[in-house]
Design a protein around this motif. Sequence first.
Motif, PDB file in Angstrom:
ATOM      1  N   PHE A 151       0.835  -1.201   0.000  1.00 49.65           N
ATOM      2  CA  PHE A 151       0.000   0.000   0.000  1.00 49.65           C
ATOM      3  C   PHE A 151       0.868   1.249   0.000  1.00 49.65           C
ATOM      4  CE2 PHE A 151      -2.030   3.324   2.631  1.00 49.65           C
ATOM      5  CZ  PHE A 151      -3.052   3.684   1.755  1.00 49.65           C
ATOM      6  N   LEU A 152       1.893   1.267   0.841  1.00 44.60           N
ATOM      7  CA  LEU A 152       2.772   2.432   0.921  1.00 44.60           C
ATOM      8  C   LEU A 152       3.634   2.576  -0.336  1.00 44.60           C
ATOM      9  CD1 LEU A 152       3.850   2.171   4.655  1.00 44.60           C
ATOM     10  CD2 LEU A 152       2.242   3.800   3.661  1.00 44.60           C
ATOM     11  N   ALA A 153       4.003   1.456  -0.949  1.00 47.73           N
ATOM     12  CA  ALA A 153       4.862   1.515  -2.131  1.00 47.73           C
ATOM     13  C   ALA A 153       4.092   1.902  -3.391  1.00 47.73           C
ATOM     14  CB  ALA A 153       5.546   0.162  -2.344  1.00 47.73           C
ATOM     15  N   PHE A 154       2.877   1.389  -3.532  1.00 49.13           N
ATOM     16  CA  PHE A 154       2.158   1.598  -4.791  1.00 49.13           C
ATOM     17  C   PHE A 154       0.896   2.438  -4.644  1.00 49.13           C
ATOM     18  CE2 PHE A 154       4.446  -2.425  -5.342  1.00 49.13           C
ATOM     19  CZ  PHE A 154       5.281  -2.035  -6.369  1.00 49.13           C
ATOM     20  N   ILE A 190      -5.187   0.927  10.605  1.00 55.70           N
ATOM     21  CA  ILE A 190      -4.558   0.420  11.832  1.00 55.70           C
ATOM     22  C   ILE A 190      -3.214  -0.220  11.509  1.00 55.70           C
ATOM     23  CG2 ILE A 190      -4.791  -1.305  13.662  1.00 55.70           C
ATOM     24  CD1 ILE A 190      -7.847  -0.626  13.585  1.00 55.70           C
ATOM     25  N   ARG A 191      -3.112  -0.920  10.388  1.00 57.11           N
ATOM     26  CA  ARG A 191      -1.837  -1.552  10.007  1.00 57.11           C
ATOM     27  C   ARG A 191      -0.772  -0.506   9.686  1.00 57.11           C
ATOM     28  NH1 ARG A 191      -4.949  -3.866  11.705  1.00 57.11           N
ATOM     29  NH2 ARG A 191      -5.307  -6.027  12.026  1.00 57.11           N
ATOM     30  N   VAL A 192      -1.159   0.613   9.065  1.00 57.76           N
ATOM     31  CA  VAL A 192      -0.188   1.676   8.756  1.00 57.76           C
ATOM     32  C   VAL A 192       0.357   2.268  10.053  1.00 57.76           C
ATOM     33  CG1 VAL A 192       0.090   3.972   7.726  1.00 57.76           C
ATOM     34  CG2 VAL A 192      -1.138   2.194   6.480  1.00 57.76           C
ATOM     35  N   LEU A 235      -0.592   9.725  10.165  1.00 53.11           N
ATOM     36  CA  LEU A 235      -0.606   8.852  11.325  1.00 53.11           C
ATOM     37  C   LEU A 235      -1.231   9.549  12.526  1.00 53.11           C
ATOM     38  CD1 LEU A 235       2.944   7.313  10.924  1.00 53.11           C
ATOM     39  CD2 LEU A 235       0.766   6.163  10.518  1.00 53.11           C
ATOM     40  N   ALA A 236      -0.931  10.843  12.668  1.00 54.17           N
ATOM     41  CA  ALA A 236      -1.504  11.614  13.773  1.00 54.17           C
ATOM     42  C   ALA A 236      -3.024  11.655  13.659  1.00 54.17           C
ATOM     43  CB  ALA A 236      -0.935  13.030  13.799  1.00 54.17           C
TER      44      ALA A 236
END
Length: 140
Positions: A31-34, A90-92, A135-136
């Motif tokens: 998710f973060l990469a693509f 939640i996973r991030v 994230l905050a």
Amino acid sequence: NACSTLKNVTKEQILETAEMSWLEEAITMMFLAFGVPNGVFTIPTVTFLIGKLVLGNVTLAFQVLAVLLLPLAILPQRFNPAVLQSWLAIRVVKYFSFRFIFEDRPPPKKPEDPEYRPRIMVAPPHGVFPYGNLLAMLVW
């Protein structure tokens, strides 16, 4: 605990990483990469490749993409607090092992509270893409 005061936090708490399964970590990394923010780079590239290799028409591929994305650009979206607690959100937060650390106790969240006062918070990392700020929002 996502929020701690500076005087109550220990070195071990700061260095602690949240436990995630291999699959949870892999999905989060994809998710973060693509996804965000790299979708700006990967979506046009993938669209070009689909147009060139699958459809044989790059222009058509981008036209279809534009039609699919148009509603996201012009339709208003309601704020949905449940999204902030989604499985992926939640996973991030766990992936970055994110925590708030305050000098004093966390401020009241409601303006009606007599002790409420506006604050400016910094949430690193906050570089080109503000992961810390996202994230905050998820944790707060």
